[in-house]
Design a protein around this motif. Structure first.
Motif, PDB file in Angstrom:
ATOM      1  N   SER A 221       4.106  15.709   8.722  1.00  0.00           N
ATOM      2  CA  SER A 221       4.717  14.548   9.374  1.00  0.00           C
ATOM      3  C   SER A 221       4.582  14.599  10.889  1.00  0.00           C
ATOM      4  O   SER A 221       5.316  13.926  11.605  1.00  0.00           O
ATOM      5  CB  SER A 221       6.197  14.451   8.988  1.00  0.00           C
ATOM      6  N   SER A 222       3.635  15.415  11.378  1.00  0.00           N
ATOM      7  CA  SER A 222       3.422  15.485  12.823  1.00  0.00           C
ATOM      8  C   SER A 222       2.838  14.184  13.360  1.00  0.00           C
ATOM      9  O   SER A 222       2.937  13.899  14.552  1.00  0.00           O
ATOM     10  CB  SER A 222       2.503  16.660  13.160  1.00  0.00           C
ATOM     11  N   ARG A 223       2.213  13.408  12.471  1.00  0.00           N
ATOM     12  CA  ARG A 223       1.725  12.069  12.795  1.00  0.00           C
ATOM     13  C   ARG A 223       2.225  11.118  11.713  1.00  0.00           C
ATOM     14  O   ARG A 223       2.697  11.554  10.673  1.00  0.00           O
ATOM     15  CB  ARG A 223       0.191  12.051  12.859  1.00  0.00           C
ATOM     16  N   PRO A 224       2.132   9.798  11.930  1.00  0.00           N
ATOM     17  CA  PRO A 224       2.637   8.849  10.931  1.00  0.00           C
ATOM     18  C   PRO A 224       2.049   9.083   9.541  1.00  0.00           C
ATOM     19  O   PRO A 224       0.880   9.440   9.392  1.00  0.00           O
ATOM     20  CB  PRO A 224       2.219   7.494  11.507  1.00  0.00           C
ATOM     21  N   VAL A 225       2.885   8.875   8.534  1.00  0.00           N
ATOM     22  CA  VAL A 225       2.500   9.062   7.129  1.00  0.00           C
ATOM     23  C   VAL A 225       2.350   7.689   6.475  1.00  0.00           C
ATOM     24  O   VAL A 225       3.245   6.841   6.572  1.00  0.00           O
ATOM     25  CB  VAL A 225       3.556   9.894   6.381  1.00  0.00           C
ATOM     26  N   PHE A 226       1.214   7.476   5.814  1.00  0.00           N
ATOM     27  CA  PHE A 226       0.944   6.213   5.125  1.00  0.00           C
ATOM     28  C   PHE A 226       1.250   6.374   3.638  1.00  0.00           C
ATOM     29  O   PHE A 226       0.835   7.350   3.010  1.00  0.00           O
ATOM     30  CB  PHE A 226      -0.518   5.810   5.312  1.00  0.00           C
ATOM     31  N   VAL A 227       1.992   5.412   3.077  1.00  0.00           N
ATOM     32  CA  VAL A 227       2.319   5.416   1.654  1.00  0.00           C
ATOM     33  C   VAL A 227       2.000   4.037   1.083  1.00  0.00           C
ATOM     34  O   VAL A 227       2.424   3.016   1.634  1.00  0.00           O
ATOM     35  CB  VAL A 227       3.805   5.741   1.404  1.00  0.00           C
ATOM     36  N   GLN A 228       1.263   4.025  -0.008  1.00  0.00           N
ATOM     37  CA  GLN A 228       0.940   2.775  -0.698  1.00  0.00           C
ATOM     38  C   GLN A 228       1.444   2.862  -2.140  1.00  0.00           C
ATOM     39  O   GLN A 228       1.155   3.824  -2.848  1.00  0.00           O
ATOM     40  CB  GLN A 228      -0.570   2.533  -0.699  1.00  0.00           C
ATOM     41  N   ILE A 229       2.208   1.857  -2.562  1.00  0.00           N
ATOM     42  CA  ILE A 229       2.730   1.795  -3.925  1.00  0.00           C
ATOM     43  C   ILE A 229       2.052   0.634  -4.646  1.00  0.00           C
ATOM     44  O   ILE A 229       2.005  -0.488  -4.131  1.00  0.00           O
ATOM     45  CB  ILE A 229       4.257   1.581  -3.937  1.00  0.00           C
ATOM     46  N   LYS A 230       1.541   0.897  -5.847  1.00  0.00           N
ATOM     47  CA  LYS A 230       0.873  -0.149  -6.613  1.00  0.00           C
ATOM     48  C   LYS A 230       1.086   0.097  -8.101  1.00  0.00           C
ATOM     49  O   LYS A 230       1.511   1.178  -8.521  1.00  0.00           O
ATOM     50  CB  LYS A 230      -0.618  -0.196  -6.286  1.00  0.00           C
ATOM     51  N   GLY A 231       0.774  -0.931  -8.895  1.00  0.00           N
ATOM     52  CA  GLY A 231       0.924  -0.821 -10.339  1.00  0.00           C
ATOM     53  C   GLY A 231      -0.152  -1.609 -11.045  1.00  0.00           C
ATOM     54  O   GLY A 231      -1.271  -1.759 -10.552  1.00  0.00           O
ATOM     55  N   ASP A 232       0.191  -2.157 -12.213  1.00  0.00           N
ATOM     56  CA  ASP A 232      -0.752  -2.964 -12.976  1.00  0.00           C
ATOM     57  C   ASP A 232       0.029  -4.031 -13.728  1.00  0.00           C
ATOM     58  O   ASP A 232       1.206  -4.278 -13.438  1.00  0.00           O
ATOM     59  CB  ASP A 232      -1.573  -2.089 -13.929  1.00  0.00           C
ATOM     60  N   ALA A 233      -0.604  -4.657 -14.698  1.00  0.00           N
ATOM     61  CA  ALA A 233       0.043  -5.751 -15.427  1.00  0.00           C
ATOM     62  C   ALA A 233       1.299  -5.299 -16.161  1.00  0.00           C
ATOM     63  O   ALA A 233       2.196  -6.107 -16.423  1.00  0.00           O
ATOM     64  CB  ALA A 233      -0.949  -6.367 -16.416  1.00  0.00           C
ATOM     65  N   SER A 234       1.383  -4.004 -16.471  1.00  0.00           N
ATOM     66  CA  SER A 234       2.548  -3.505 -17.214  1.00  0.00           C
ATOM     67  C   SER A 234       3.736  -3.201 -16.314  1.00  0.00           C
ATOM     68  O   SER A 234       4.818  -2.888 -16.807  1.00  0.00           O
ATOM     69  CB  SER A 234       2.167  -2.237 -17.986  1.00  0.00           C
ATOM     70  N   THR A 235       3.550  -3.276 -14.997  1.00  0.00           N
ATOM     71  CA  THR A 235       4.618  -2.875 -14.078  1.00  0.00           C
ATOM     72  C   THR A 235       5.192  -4.052 -13.293  1.00  0.00           C
ATOM     73  O   THR A 235       5.868  -3.846 -12.285  1.00  0.00           O
ATOM     74  CB  THR A 235       4.102  -1.817 -13.087  1.00  0.00           C
ATOM     75  N   VAL A 236       4.936  -5.275 -13.721  1.00  0.00           N
ATOM     76  CA  VAL A 236       5.486  -6.437 -13.022  1.00  0.00           C
ATOM     77  C   VAL A 236       7.012  -6.369 -13.056  1.00  0.00           C
ATOM     78  O   VAL A 236       7.619  -6.226 -14.118  1.00  0.00           O
ATOM     79  CB  VAL A 236       4.989  -7.748 -13.650  1.00  0.00           C
ATOM     80  N   GLY A 237       7.629  -6.455 -11.898  1.00  0.00           N
ATOM     81  CA  GLY A 237       9.084  -6.362 -11.798  1.00  0.00           C
ATOM     82  C   GLY A 237       9.610  -4.944 -11.714  1.00  0.00           C
ATOM     83  O   GLY A 237      10.825  -4.744 -11.602  1.00  0.00           O
ATOM     84  N   ALA A 238       8.716  -3.944 -11.754  1.00  0.00           N
ATOM     85  CA  ALA A 238       9.162  -2.547 -11.723  1.00  0.00           C
ATOM     86  C   ALA A 238       9.791  -2.213 -10.375  1.00  0.00           C
ATOM     87  O   ALA A 238       9.250  -2.545  -9.321  1.00  0.00           O
ATOM     88  CB  ALA A 238       7.982  -1.617 -11.990  1.00  0.00           C
ATOM     89  N   ARG A 239      10.929  -1.548 -10.408  1.00  0.00           N
ATOM     90  CA  ARG A 239      11.599  -1.102  -9.191  1.00  0.00           C
ATOM     91  C   ARG A 239      11.249   0.360  -8.931  1.00  0.00           C
ATOM     92  O   ARG A 239      11.061   1.140  -9.863  1.00  0.00           O
ATOM     93  CB  ARG A 239      13.113  -1.273  -9.310  1.00  0.00           C
ATOM     94  N   TYR A 240      11.178   0.720  -7.652  1.00  0.00           N
ATOM     95  CA  TYR A 240      10.839   2.093  -7.289  1.00  0.00           C
ATOM     96  C   TYR A 240      11.643   2.504  -6.062  1.00  0.00           C
ATOM     97  O   TYR A 240      12.171   1.668  -5.312  1.00  0.00           O
ATOM     98  CB  TYR A 240       9.338   2.229  -7.007  1.00  0.00           C
ATOM     99  N   THR A 241      11.735   3.810  -5.858  1.00  0.00           N
ATOM    100  CA  THR A 241      12.389   4.370  -4.676  1.00  0.00           C
ATOM    101  C   THR A 241      11.518   5.484  -4.115  1.00  0.00           C
ATOM    102  O   THR A 241      11.070   6.364  -4.853  1.00  0.00           O
ATOM    103  CB  THR A 241      13.777   4.935  -5.018  1.00  0.00           C
ATOM    104  N   ILE A 242      11.267   5.422  -2.817  1.00  0.00           N
ATOM    105  CA  ILE A 242      10.584   6.503  -2.109  1.00  0.00           C
ATOM    106  C   ILE A 242      11.646   7.253  -1.316  1.00  0.00           C
ATOM    107  O   ILE A 242      12.338   6.662  -0.484  1.00  0.00           O
ATOM    108  CB  ILE A 242       9.513   5.966  -1.146  1.00  0.00           C
ATOM    109  N   ALA A 243      11.798   8.540  -1.586  1.00  0.00           N
ATOM    110  CA  ALA A 243      12.775   9.359  -0.862  1.00  0.00           C
ATOM    111  C   ALA A 243      12.036  10.265   0.110  1.00  0.00           C
ATOM    112  O   ALA A 243      11.179  11.056  -0.292  1.00  0.00           O
ATOM    113  CB  ALA A 243      13.604  10.190  -1.839  1.00  0.00           C
ATOM    114  N   LEU A 244      12.347  10.131   1.391  1.00  0.00           N
ATOM    115  CA  LEU A 244      11.759  10.955   2.445  1.00  0.00           C
ATOM    116  C   LEU A 244      12.850  11.854   2.999  1.00  0.00           C
ATOM    117  O   LEU A 244      13.868  11.361   3.500  1.00  0.00           O
ATOM    118  CB  LEU A 244      11.180  10.073   3.551  1.00  0.00           C
ATOM    119  N   ARG A 245      12.639  13.173   2.917  1.00  0.00           N
ATOM    120  CA  ARG A 245      13.689  14.108   3.313  1.00  0.00           C
ATOM    121  C   ARG A 245      13.129  15.194   4.223  1.00  0.00           C
ATOM    122  O   ARG A 245      11.977  15.603   4.094  1.00  0.00           O
ATOM    123  CB  ARG A 245      14.337  14.740   2.080  1.00  0.00           C
TER     124      ARG A 245
END
Length: 405
Positions: A221-245
């Motif tokens: 984390s010494s420089r910015p961290v890029f995170v991309q979240i994606k799914g497919d047709a089976s994940t429409v409406g799926a909720r997610y949580t990214i925890a950064l600690r």
């Protein structure tokens, strides 16, 4: 679909986008109509510098996310594409724009119901015909970070936190760029998500990793961290949580207290003043968790381990252990069942009450019992200074008689 072109015919006001459309604006002359859903073949005609298309969002009860996908622009040719809202009074407000030489573009905006939108496709000078493809789709249930499907509109955040979102359609991609404290060189990243949801991570050292629900990743984390979240047709409406600690987080015990029906008169270690932190069998405890700088409180979701001990000159004895989770202010609270004394007891000593005349109690207790706490996933050696309490083994009430029969 062949659009009607009108170079310079529309002046677009660049103001902050406000969700205030009360009724649908009338059609804009010179802009070709298009429907939401179908994919269109379109083109800027030979010599033309601007094309305009228009569509209206349906009368839905809630706001929707508008996704405009354009593809097929010739490589090396500059095209400026803009998504513009037309308010009921005829004024226009730009919601998204992309001026580049990329062959593929994404424009996004959050729209009220029954709102007219313009899609403008331009180039700095005329030339031969410039074909491309375009499609407008609509999604409901967008999270508060939208729109962030494109790199140009990615959500930028700072610090260790919990990021909650959802994938509102099969093509939804959520992009985040997170920066951390200058002195924090690593971070723990965890993804909570149903099957089919995938997280792509590129950390400060350009190391790439893939996350799925229940997995974790230690990032630079010494420089910015890029995170991309994606799914497919089976994940429409799926909720997610990214925890950064912060892996360097520490817990400081700030309170040990008992509401038990005892005298609360046993003095603290090395003191003769009655009224220390007396605990007989049950203690309410609290710890504040800080990031590695020892100054910034963490947020929710850190697991804290508590342990209670009797401590004496010849050793220490574990009384109980329990875990708790921090709240939004970084505070973890729980109740420890410390139970009866296991060692290090002194007394009984006779302690007077503050009345006049006083009553007296005989108290047997451990004056140096302690509670320690540390953040889960670290080592017990990371526990900070313990907080002492007086562990009451036995009390006898003698009323106003200080002597023993």
């Amino acid at each position: 679909m062949q659009p009607t072109l009108f170079p310079g015919a529309i002046a677009v006001a660049l103001f902050p986008l406000l969700a205030n459309a009360q009724s649908t604006a009338p059609p804009v002359d010179g802009c070709a109509p298009m429907d939401i859903g179908p994919a269109y073949d379109a083109s800027l005609s030979t010599g033309a510098t601007l094309g305009c298309f228009q569509f209206v969002t349906p009368a839905t009860p809630a706001a929707s996310k508008v996704d405009v996908n354009l593809a097929g622009f010739r490589a090396g040719e500059l095209h400026d594409v803009s998504l513009v809202r037309v308010d009921s009074d005829g004024s226009t407000r730009a919601a998204a724009t992309d001026a580049s030489m990329d062959a593929y573009r994404i424009l996004q905006a959050i729209s009220d119901a029954s709102t007219r939108w313009l899609l403008l496709v331009g180039r700095p000078k005329g030339g031969e015909a410039s074909p491309f493809q375009m499609q407008v789709t609509l999604a409901t249930g967008a999270d508060r970070h939208e729109p962030n499907d494109a790199f140009t509109t990615m959500t930028k955040l700072e610090g260790n936190q919990r990021i909650e979102g959802n994938l509102d359609n099969a093509g939804d991609v959520d992009n985040f760029l997170i920066t951390f404290r200058p002195d924090q060189n690593t971070a723990n990243l965890e993804l909570e998500a149903p099957p089919g949801v995938v997280g792509i991570v590129v950390d400060g050292a350009k190391k790439t990793g893939e996350l799925r629900g229940g997995s974790a990743f230690r990032v630079d984390s010494s420089r910015p961290v890029f995170v991309q979240i994606k799914g497919d047709a089976s994940t429409v409406g799926a909720r997610y949580t990214i925890a950064l600690r912060d892996p360097g987080a520490t817990a400081v015990v700030t309170m040990v207290r008992s509401k038990e029906n005892i005298s609360h008169l046993a003095p603290g270690l090395g003191s003769t003043v009655p009224g220390g932190a007396n605990v007989a069998r049950v203690a309410d405890v609290e710890a504040q968790v800080f990031e590695g700088d020892r100054a910034t409180p963490v947020g929710a979701g850190y697991v804290v381990k508590f342990e209670g001990y009797d401590v004496g000159t010849n050793g220490h004895w574990l009384l109980t252990e329990l875990t708790a989770v921090t709240d939004e202010r970084g505070i973890a609270r729980t109740t420890l069942n410390v139970g009866p004394c296991k060692g290090g007891a002194i007394g009984p000593i006779t302690v007077p009450t503050r009345g006049n005349p006083p009553d007296f109690w005989d108290i047997e207790y451990n004056p140096s019992a302690a509670v320690i706490a540390w953040v889960d996933a670290s080592d017990i050696s990371d526990a900070t200074r313990p907080l002492r309490f007086e562990h009451i083994c036995k009390e006898t009430f003698r009323m106003h008689r200080p002597w023993k029969p």
